[in-house]
Design a protein around this motif. Structure first.
Motif, short mmCIF file in Angstrom:
data_model
loop_
_atom_site.label_atom_id
_atom_site.label_comp_id
_atom_site.label_asym_id
_atom_site.label_seq_id
_atom_site.Cartn_x
_atom_site.Cartn_y
_atom_site.Cartn_z
N HIS A 110 40.51 18.88 76.13
CA HIS A 110 41.53 19.24 77.12
C HIS A 110 42.46 18.06 77.45
O HIS A 110 43.69 18.24 77.55
CB HIS A 110 40.82 19.72 78.39
CG HIS A 110 41.70 19.94 79.56
ND1 HIS A 110 42.22 21.18 79.88
CD2 HIS A 110 42.18 19.10 80.49
CE1 HIS A 110 42.97 21.07 80.95
NE2 HIS A 110 42.97 19.82 81.36
N HIS A 114 46.83 17.51 76.79
CA HIS A 114 47.94 17.10 77.66
C HIS A 114 48.87 16.13 76.94
O HIS A 114 50.08 16.16 77.12
CB HIS A 114 47.41 16.45 78.94
CG HIS A 114 47.02 17.43 80.01
ND1 HIS A 114 47.93 18.15 80.76
CD2 HIS A 114 45.80 17.80 80.47
CE1 HIS A 114 47.29 18.91 81.62
NE2 HIS A 114 45.99 18.73 81.48
N TYR A 131 47.81 10.52 83.16
CA TYR A 131 47.32 11.89 83.29
C TYR A 131 46.79 12.07 84.71
O TYR A 131 45.73 11.54 85.06
CB TYR A 131 46.23 12.11 82.24
CG TYR A 131 45.47 13.42 82.34
CD1 TYR A 131 46.08 14.57 82.83
CD2 TYR A 131 44.15 13.51 81.94
CE1 TYR A 131 45.39 15.76 82.92
CE2 TYR A 131 43.45 14.69 82.02
CZ TYR A 131 44.08 15.82 82.51
OH TYR A 131 43.38 16.99 82.61
N SER A 133 45.82 14.84 87.38
CA SER A 133 45.60 16.27 87.60
C SER A 133 44.59 16.47 88.71
O SER A 133 44.24 15.52 89.42
CB SER A 133 45.10 16.90 86.30
OG SER A 133 43.77 16.53 86.08
N ASP A 296 47.66 22.78 83.95
CA ASP A 296 46.82 23.29 82.87
C ASP A 296 47.42 24.58 82.32
O ASP A 296 47.81 25.47 83.10
CB ASP A 296 45.39 23.54 83.39
CG ASP A 296 44.67 22.23 83.67
OD1 ASP A 296 45.14 21.17 83.21
OD2 ASP A 296 43.62 22.29 84.34
MG MG Z 1 44.34 19.21 82.98
#
Ligand code: MG
Ligand code: AMP
Length: 336
Positions: A110, A114, A131, A133, A296
């Motif tokens: 995952h 990204h 990143y 999130s 996502d």
């Molecule tokens: Mg994510």
């Protein structure tokens, strides 16, 4: 449309189906968001939410994109990291479709997805990824055949911190966009404000970050009587500055010149502005995909699946189990 790759995302709150064409042209994702009635995410309830919506989301994707199963070349799914019960729904649906349609299955990482959707959308080549999130906060860059984690949160993800703070103030999930709005409104009325007004802990430890301390301090400031908008503004200033500082150090150490933002918090205009300013000051380029590809989404899973299939075999059923603690640097990067 023929020769598409479908991607299935189910690491946490979001259950999403997206697709890319053979050449890597993405389409929109068909997504549903699990919103807990109260409290944080309950993994089994989120998994039930995803199971209940699987058939409906697949039908929408196939109908609205005018797809026939013969058009689908492969199906990719998030193998990890994430919440076990949620990941298992996406993996099971993907295994079933792969067998029903007799097409290859590809388990993907995952976090790496990204990066790849960001590269696909922005054209950056060899970026440092910030990143940010709900569950993850990492600074990542490619070194040889891996994407290495150069720095990360030692406790909760930055988005999770924002959502938790919002929840204590009676703001429903997802809290990040509401905090952004409150901060922006307050700052417009107080343009000369500085970060000393509502002082919060700034915690960068080397290349690592943490967010529990700032969360508790922000709650405390509201309890002391500071205006909610002022606290939201300071919370963003301190937390985002910490992320940007680590990202800048990663650029300096790695010698790379592109900063890519990804993850839901990268939808925030203020963190984008901070990234832009920092990159301008050091002669780097700051870039990010549009918002639908920051949060996502199934499309990013499809894109990574497409890249992996260029150079690797599909995932054998025997090796298709989910891995909730899959690390970014576990995945060998065989594509360009
Ligand atoms: Mg994510
Ligand atoms: P993700 O886990 O990547 O799907 O992103 C979801 C997280 O992003 C949640 O924690 C949201 O609160 C956060 N988020 C979404 N939009 C924004 C925004 N505009 N500002 C800050 N956080 C946001």
């Amino acid at each position: 449309m023929s020769g598409v790759i479908i991607g299935v995302e189910s690491t946490a709150h979001t259950f999403s189906f997206g697709l890319v064409t053979d050449e890597g042209r993405p389409c929109k994702s068909y997504s549903a968001l699990y919103r807990p009635e109260e409290g944080g995410i309950h993994p089994r309830e989120a998994a039930d939410h995803h199971s209940n919506l699987a058939s409906q989301l697949i039908s929408r994707l196939m109908n609205e994109e005018s797809l026939h199963p013969d058009d689908v070349k492969a199906i990719a799914y998030s193998q990890g990291p994430g919440l076990g019960p949620c990941l298992r729904v996406g993996a099971n649906v993907s295994r079933a479709l792969s067998q029903q349609w007799n097409i290859p299955l590809v388990g993907v990482n995952h976090c790496v997805a990204h990066i790849e959707i960001g590269r696909n959308q922005t054209g950056c080549v060899d970026p440092v990824l910030l990143y940010v999130s709900g569950g993850n906060t990492q600074v990542i860059a490619r070194a040889g055949e891996r994407y290495q984690v150069l720095g990360e949160t030692l406790d909760i993800g930055i988005g999770n911190m924002l959502d938790k703070f919002a929840r204590t103030q009676g703001l429903a999930f997802p809290g990040g966009p509401k905090i952004e709005q409150l901060a922006r409104d307050w700052h417009q009325k107080n343009p000369k404000a500085n970060v000393d007004l509502v002082e919060l802990p700034y915690s960068v430890q080397g290349m690592d970050l943490n967010f529990s301390g700032i969360l508790n301090a922000a709650i405390q400031k509201v309890n002391e009587g500071f205006e909610l908008g002022a606290v939201c503004w300071s919370l963003q200033e301190y937390a985002f500055a910490a992320c940007i500082e680590v990202a800048e150090r990663a650029l300096a150490h790695s010698g790379k010149s592109e900063l890519l933002l990804g993850g839901g918090v990268a939808c925030n205009e203020r963190i984008r502005e901070m990234a832009r300013i920092m990159c301008e000051q050091r002669g780097s380029v700051g870039t990010w995909p549009e918002k639908q590809y920051c949060i996502d989404n199934g499309t990013m899973i499809a894109e990574l699946g497409r890249r992996m299939l260029e150079t690797q075999n599909p995932t054998d059923l025997d090796y298709s189990a989910i891995n909730p603690s899959l690390r970014t640097d576990h995945t060998i990067v065989t594509w360009d």
